[in-house]
Design a protein around this motif. Structure first.
Motif, short mmCIF file in Angstrom:
data_model
loop_
_atom_site.label_atom_id
_atom_site.label_comp_id
_atom_site.label_asym_id
_atom_site.label_seq_id
_atom_site.Cartn_x
_atom_site.Cartn_y
_atom_site.Cartn_z
N LYS A 16 0.81 -1.21 0.00
CA LYS A 16 0.00 0.00 0.00
C LYS A 16 0.85 1.27 0.00
O LYS A 16 0.44 2.30 -0.54
CB LYS A 16 -0.94 0.00 1.20
CG LYS A 16 -2.00 -1.08 1.16
CD LYS A 16 -2.87 -1.04 2.41
CE LYS A 16 -3.94 -2.11 2.39
NZ LYS A 16 -4.77 -2.09 3.63
N GLU A 69 0.62 1.27 8.06
CA GLU A 69 -0.31 0.60 7.16
C GLU A 69 0.25 0.43 5.75
O GLU A 69 -0.16 -0.48 5.02
CB GLU A 69 -1.64 1.36 7.10
CG GLU A 69 -1.54 2.76 6.54
CD GLU A 69 -2.88 3.48 6.53
OE1 GLU A 69 -3.89 2.84 6.90
OE2 GLU A 69 -2.91 4.65 6.15
N ASP A 72 1.56 -2.97 4.55
CA ASP A 72 0.65 -4.07 4.19
C ASP A 72 0.59 -4.27 2.68
O ASP A 72 0.76 -3.32 1.90
CB ASP A 72 -0.77 -3.77 4.68
CG ASP A 72 -0.87 -3.70 6.19
OD1 ASP A 72 0.02 -4.23 6.88
OD2 ASP A 72 -1.86 -3.09 6.66
N LYS A 74 -1.21 -4.66 -0.87
CA LYS A 74 -2.43 -4.09 -1.43
C LYS A 74 -3.54 -5.13 -1.32
O LYS A 74 -3.30 -6.34 -1.31
CB LYS A 74 -2.21 -3.68 -2.89
CG LYS A 74 -1.20 -2.54 -3.05
CD LYS A 74 -1.18 -2.03 -4.48
CE LYS A 74 -0.15 -0.93 -4.65
NZ LYS A 74 -0.19 -0.32 -6.01
N GLU A 75 -4.78 -4.64 -1.25
CA GLU A 75 -5.91 -5.51 -0.96
C GLU A 75 -6.03 -6.67 -1.95
O GLU A 75 -6.31 -7.81 -1.57
CB GLU A 75 -7.22 -4.70 -0.95
CG GLU A 75 -7.31 -3.70 0.19
CD GLU A 75 -7.29 -4.33 1.56
OE1 GLU A 75 -7.62 -5.54 1.67
OE2 GLU A 75 -6.94 -3.64 2.53
N TYR A 76 -5.84 -6.40 -3.24
CA TYR A 76 -6.04 -7.47 -4.23
C TYR A 76 -4.98 -8.56 -4.10
O TYR A 76 -5.22 -9.70 -4.52
CB TYR A 76 -6.07 -6.89 -5.65
CG TYR A 76 -4.73 -6.46 -6.22
CD1 TYR A 76 -3.91 -7.36 -6.90
CD2 TYR A 76 -4.29 -5.15 -6.10
CE1 TYR A 76 -2.69 -6.97 -7.43
CE2 TYR A 76 -3.09 -4.75 -6.64
CZ TYR A 76 -2.28 -5.66 -7.29
OH TYR A 76 -1.08 -5.26 -7.82
N GLU A 78 -3.47 -9.26 -0.92
CA GLU A 78 -3.77 -9.89 0.37
C GLU A 78 -4.93 -10.87 0.24
O GLU A 78 -4.90 -11.96 0.84
CB GLU A 78 -4.07 -8.83 1.41
CG GLU A 78 -4.28 -9.38 2.82
CD GLU A 78 -3.06 -10.11 3.35
OE1 GLU A 78 -3.25 -11.14 4.05
OE2 GLU A 78 -1.91 -9.68 3.08
N GLU A 79 -5.94 -10.51 -0.54
CA GLU A 79 -7.12 -11.38 -0.63
C GLU A 79 -6.84 -12.66 -1.41
O GLU A 79 -7.61 -13.62 -1.33
CB GLU A 79 -8.29 -10.63 -1.26
CG GLU A 79 -8.12 -10.29 -2.72
CD GLU A 79 -9.26 -9.44 -3.26
OE1 GLU A 79 -9.34 -9.30 -4.50
OE2 GLU A 79 -10.05 -8.93 -2.46
#
Length: 211
Positions: A16, A69, A72, A74-76, A78-79
């Motif tokens: 991120k 933060e 971490d 990126k969301e795509y 991590e998911e």
């Protein structure tokens, strides 16, 4: 192009903190994230190994510093972790090369009999290029998905400043022309890994040199 069944996709530093443009400055290749996501999905769908690399910066002001933060994924990214049936590894590092991280990437690849490594991530001319060079030196068949990477404008000595596109081209020429790695597109990799004609792939294959 041939992609072996156990070729490892190494996803470098898709964190991120790299979205903080006020820190990094202008970037290139807005399609990079979509292409990285496409490669992860393809590798997981075909049960191939995926290595997620995270940069744990020890610099107090870095957007990638631990405890912030921006460190971490990126969301795509991590998911998608833990969603594949193939082997998966998390490597953490504080330097440019993923081969100088924890656990030892070279040991893990060799133990699994993996000889081909596909690289994607951030930044093209920094951690991706450094990992590719070292992988080539260690004897791996290294493939770089250039349009699944991006970087930022950079100032060097004497006030010389290069645009992100220029730096990406320089990395591609050095890696490919210098024999460290083969530089290809996401579309070529998805087609080779899934066994479909390149014209039918759903991934974005626009040049990573787009503004």
């Amino acid at each position: 192009m041939e992609i072996t069944q156990n070729a490892a996709l190494v996803v470098v530093d898709v964190q991120k903190g790299f979205d903080e443009s006020e820190f990094w400055g202008p970037r290139n290749n807005p399609d990079a994230d979509g292409n990285i996501a496409s490669l992860i999905a393809t590798w997981q769908d075909t049960d191939r190994p995926v290595v997620f690399v995270r940069h744990d910066s020890n610099k107090p002001g870095s957007p990638l510093r631990t405890g912030y933060e921006g460190n971490d994924f990126k969301e795509y990214v991590e998911e998608r972790r833990g969603k594949g049936r193939g082997p998966e590894l998390l490597v953490t590092k504080s330097v440019n090369s993923a081969f100088y991280g924890t656990p030892d990437l070279d040991d893990w690849l060799k133990a699994a009999g993996i000889t081909q490594v596909v690289l994607a991530g951030i930044q093209t001319n920094m951690c991706v290029e450094t990992t590719a060079r070292m992988g080539g030196n260690l004897g791996y068949d290294v493939v770089v998905a250039l349009d699944a990477t991006h970087t930022f404008d950079l100032t060097g000595p004497n006030g010389w400043r290069l645009k992100a596109d220029e730096l990406a081209r320089a990395s591609a020429v050095s890696l490919h022309g210098g024999g460290f790695a083969r530089v290809v597109t996401t579309g070529e990799l998805v087609a080779a890994a899934s066994g479909t004609p390149s014209g039918t792939t759903r991934s974005s294959t626009r040049s990573c040199m787009s503004a």
